[in-house]
Design an enzyme around this catalytic site. Sequence first.
Site: not given
Ligand code: PMP
Length: 368
Positions: A104, A174, A198
């Site tokens: 991520w 994040d 989550k």
């Molecule tokens: N950052 C992290 C740490 C994530 O786990 C996720 C989604 N699993 C995201 C960003 C992206 O999030 P979204 O799918 O809500 O755009």
Amino acid sequence: MAEGRVYNFSAGPSAMPLEVLEEVQREMVNYKGCGMSVMEMSHRSKEFMAIAAEAEKNLRDIFGVPSDYKVLMMQGGATLQFSSIPLNMLGSKTKADYLVTGQWGEKAHKECNKYGTGQLACNTKGTKFTTIPQKSEWKLDPEAAYVHYCANETVNGVEFSYTPDVDTVPLVADMSSNFCSKPIEVSKHAFIYAGIQKNLGPAGMSVGFLRPDFADGSKELKICPTYCSFKTTGDNGSMYNTPACFTMYVMGEYLKYTKKLGGLAYWAEQSDKKSGLLYGAIDGSNGFYNCPVEKTARSRMNVPFTINGGDEALEKKFLDEAKKHKLYTLAGHRSVGGCRASLYNGLPLEGVAKLTDFMKSFMDENRK
Ligand code: PMP
């Protein structure tokens, strides 16, 4: 557990506390006697404005958000924030540092390069994202507009157990996958953001805590879409346009439930117990199960593991048999394979106890 429900180890969207779902169900058709569902009401109605105001107040109380910080509730998930951050925070600086400790963080870094220069202050890809290097190994640029890190890497199972020290450069986090799982140091950050699907509700929005010097638009790039503007969102109480009303309402119920249980300390204790139990089972299996992540960087939220050195046939058998015990969604992310158990707030401790019992019996039957 309610009739027919399973233990859901999904990485997100993910298990919600049953009590929250039941409260939402009770209020679904006729919210507090107003004659309609929250889904059906105007976001400018008195009832919905009260829901939004209470959600913001509870976010501030529960997370200890300093009063001069803005609380932003935004659509688009954390992925949209990957773009919004450089668009609102680069200002005239053009460069930003990224601590990349998983997939991520890697995506966030890539997005920054569309609007400026994302610099890699560290990148653990070479270890297959299984470590968090010491600060002495980071290449921090004192001139960077900000330093971004991902507090918990959902795919790789790597979590910071501390707030990174980046001196005076604004820190951006994040926290999508460990938000609401432990107390956090909001004032050490210029911006914290988290998709809520989550640990805090259904998919559809992210929450942001923003330091005032980034809320006045002074560092917003000219090309920043109105929709992404932190200033516009903040100045309009997160209602410049129609918000994700129902998601916001469910988050509000989750927050009230969190308060009732004792706040973030309660979720932290649960998370420590759940992850301790699972890592104990993995580490006590004499290598039958293996978690590739270095012990000091292990996540309390997402626990990746392989079986018998990555035996794919055995992993498939494990996933199939687990389902018969109501243990669902244990496959690893499609990019890394193996297994992964996500232990978010909605997954009760008894679910992890069931999983570790199953893991022991599966090991006894299948160890060669
Ligand atoms: N950052 C992290 C740490 C994530 O786990 C996720 C989604 N699993 C995201 C960003 C992206 O999030 P979204 O799918 O809500 O755009």
